[in-house]
Structures are given as structure tokens and as C-alpha cells.
Design a protein around this motif. Structure first.
Motif, PDB file in Angstrom:
ATOM      1  N   ARG A  55       0.650  -1.232   0.224  1.00 31.14           N
ATOM      2  CA  ARG A  55       0.099  -0.248   0.173  1.00 31.14           C
ATOM      3  C   ARG A  55       0.840   1.038   0.001  1.00 31.14           C
ATOM      4  N   ALA A  56       0.534   2.196  -0.864  1.00 33.02           N
ATOM      5  CA  ALA A  56       1.236   3.832  -0.573  1.00 33.02           C
ATOM      6  C   ALA A  56       0.884   4.103   0.717  1.00 33.02           C
ATOM      7  N   ARG A  57       2.159   4.673   1.157  1.00 25.85           N
ATOM      8  CA  ARG A  57       2.940   5.360   2.434  1.00 25.85           C
ATOM      9  C   ARG A  57       1.604   6.640   2.712  1.00 25.85           C
ATOM     10  N   PRO A  58       0.924   6.440   3.869  1.00 25.73           N
ATOM     11  CA  PRO A  58       0.508   8.076   3.998  1.00 25.73           C
ATOM     12  C   PRO A  58       1.078   9.085   3.507  1.00 25.73           C
ATOM     13  N   GLY A  59       2.341   9.569   3.931  1.00 25.96           N
ATOM     14  CA  GLY A  59       3.724  10.201   3.895  1.00 25.96           C
ATOM     15  C   GLY A  59       3.655  10.821   1.926  1.00 25.96           C
ATOM     16  N   ARG A  60       3.645   9.277   1.476  1.00 28.37           N
ATOM     17  CA  ARG A  60       3.561   9.836  -0.171  1.00 28.37           C
ATOM     18  C   ARG A  60       2.677  10.010  -0.754  1.00 28.37           C
ATOM     19  N   VAL A  61       1.850   9.871   0.076  1.00 28.89           N
ATOM     20  CA  VAL A  61       0.396  10.552  -0.811  1.00 28.89           C
ATOM     21  C   VAL A  61      -0.233  11.613   0.335  1.00 28.89           C
ATOM     22  N   VAL A  62       0.415  12.036   0.564  1.00 28.66           N
ATOM     23  CA  VAL A  62       0.588  13.555   0.605  1.00 28.66           C
ATOM     24  C   VAL A  62       1.476  14.652  -0.138  1.00 28.66           C
ATOM     25  N   ALA A  63       2.139  13.990  -0.321  1.00 30.89           N
ATOM     26  CA  ALA A  63       3.781  14.919  -0.758  1.00 30.89           C
ATOM     27  C   ALA A  63       3.001  14.605  -2.137  1.00 30.89           C
ATOM     28  N   LEU A  64       2.140  13.576  -3.050  1.00 30.66           N
ATOM     29  CA  LEU A  64       1.907  13.945  -3.944  1.00 30.66           C
ATOM     30  C   LEU A  64       0.676  14.531  -4.528  1.00 30.66           C
TER      31      LEU A  64
END
Length: 279
Positions: free
Chosen positions: A9-18
């Protein structure tokens, strides 16, 4: 026994950064296409009495040494800075795909000579190659775009060549050949789309590099000239005012940084997803 592959699963930090990167790029895109919707002043209007005013309600990013609104100049500068990066990347992508795919199917001697030339160019940093090209061609926005294109092409040629060779041995390509489809048609219909897809992911990251290279050349005085609003040129104009009026250089620098970081985050995300699909 069947084996189920579980995708991480995509990490929350990566989702926020994206998400943040997407929002920043959306604003930059709007500034590039329709700057009048975001600007508050005429970017070329001078007012000596208002020179070097700090950020305020009247001038969000302050004013420069000529009294021009820095915020409006940053907004209008997006069109030139981002435009040069997109143009250079697009040209490099097309040239790289065409030359790289043709080199992969060319005679061995042609392939060897072309790759040695590409290796020589790849031995130098892209910015240095662009700087040498501008030194030969002369300063100017068109020459800057051409220089950045030439500096970026070798990477796309090498990747396109590798992808072409990999796809040329794929089963569906072999099946098309066996069924009697002419080689040029097989190459255009079955090989080139796959090559273009792989190189496009790299090009997404390359846009940021091209924008940074173009801004660097403009900073050195090799691109657009005053009073044209362009991020690298604005950064150069404010470098001697860092102690007196830092906002003149800080905000164009932040615009460059935000754009390059945003493009890099989106590009790396696309590359990671492409690698996951290919795994």
C-alpha cells in the motif's frame, strides 16, 4: 496452488506529498496558461517611488529595484520558465525515441558509433553540455531551449534503444513477424508504443531538470533579457539585494524549487508504479 501477489500500500507520507505536488503543479499550470487570472499587477509596470518595498497587502511578494510587483512577475515568469522546460523535454523525447529506436535496429557499426557518441555526451553533466551549446550558438531564449534539448537527448536515446531491443524479442512482436506483417509496420505498431510509454515516465522527471537548467542559463545572462519576467533572470537580478531586499530573489527561487520538486515527486511516483506493473 495459486499464489496471490499482494501489492504494497502507498505510504500516507507519499500520498500527502503527491497531493501537495499535484496542487502546486496545478497552480503553476494555471500561471503558465492564464497568468492574468492570478496576477495582481502589470509585470512590466515600473514605479521608482515604490522600489524595494517589502511584502504587503498591496504587493504580496514586495517590489523589485524598479518598483515592479514581484508576485506578478513570478506569475508571468512561469510561462517562459516552464514553457522552455516543457519544449526542451518534448523535443528531446521525440528525438530520443526516434534515434534510439532506429539505432537499435541499425547495423552493428552504426549502433556502435552512435552509442559511443552518446556515451561521450553522458560523461558530462547536462548543464555543462547546455552551457557549451549556448556558448557556441549565442544567448537567447530559443538557443537556451535548443541547448537544454541537446543536453537531454542522450538519456532518452539510450533508454529508447534498450527498450526497443527488449520489446523486439517479445512474443507478440515475434508472432506479428511470423504472421507476415512487414518489419516497419511491426516496429511502428508494436514496438514504438511500448518504447514511448517507458520514455514518457523518464520525461516526467526530465521536465524538472530542464526547467532547472534553463533557469540556470538565464541566471548567467544567457537567456531572456530585461524586462522580460523569467525566474532565472529574476533570481539573477536579486542576487545583489539579498541583504537589502531578499524577497526579490527568494520568491523566484521558491517558484523554481516548488516546480522542480513537484515535477520530481510526480515523476518518481509514476516510475515506481510502472516498475510495480512490470514486476
Amino acid at each position: 496452488m495459486s499464489v496471490t501477489v499482494v501489492r504494497p500500500r502507498a505510504r500516507p507520507g507519499r500520498v500527502v506529498a503527491l497531493a501537495l505536488s499535484g496542487a502546486v503543479l496545478a497552480v503553476i499550470a494555471l500561471a503558465t496558461v492564464a497568468p492574468a487570472l492570478l496576477a495582481t499587477h502589470d509585470p512590466l509596470l515600473t514605479d521608482v517611488r515604490a522600489a524595494l518595498q517589502p511584502p504587503s497587502g498591496a504587493h504580496w511578494f514586495g517590489t523589485d529595484q524598479s518598483g515592479r510587483d514581484v508576485y506578478s512577475r513570478v506569475v508571468y515568469g512561469a510561462g517562459r520558465s516552464v514553457g522552455i522546460g516543457l519544449l526542451a523535454t518534448g523535443l528531446a523525447l521525440v528525438i530520443g525515441v526516434v534515434v534510439g529506436s532506429l539505432t537499435a535496429v541499425a547495423p552493428r557499426l552504426v549502433d556502435t558509433v552512435a552509442m559511443r557518441f552518446v556515451d561521450v555526451l553522458l560523461a558530462f553533466p547536462e548543464f555543462l553540455v547546455a552551457l557549451l551549446v549556448v556558448a557556441v550558438l549565442g544567448p537567447g531564449p530559443a538557443n537556451v531551449a535548443l541547448a537544454v534539448t541537446i543536453a537531454a537527448v542522450p538519456v532518452y536515446i539510450r533508454l529508447a534503444r534498450a527498450q526497443t531491443r527488449a520489446l523486439a524479442s517479445a512474443e507478440y512482436v515475434e508472432a506479428a513477424r511470423i504472421s507476415g506483417v512487414p518489419a516497419p509496420v511491426v516496429h511502428v505498431r508494436h514496438v514504438l508504443p511500448g518504447v514511448l510509454g517507458a520514455v514518457s515516465v523518464l520525461a516526467t522527471i526530465g521536465v524538472g531538470t530542464s526547467i532547472l537548467a534553463a533557469a540556470g542559463l538565464s541566471f548567467l545572462g544567457l537567456g531572456p533579457t530585461e524586462p522580460v519576467p523569467e525566474w532565472g533572470l529574476m533570481l539573477s537580478a536579486g542576487r545583489n539585494l539579498l541583504l537589502q531586499a531578499p524577497w526579490v530573489a527568494v520568491f523566484p527561487g521558491l517558484a523554481i524549487t516548488a516546480t522542480v520538486v513537484g515535477v520530481s515527486v510526480v515523476g518518481r511516483t509514476l516510475r515506481a508504479r510502472a516498475e510495480e506493473r512490470g514486476a
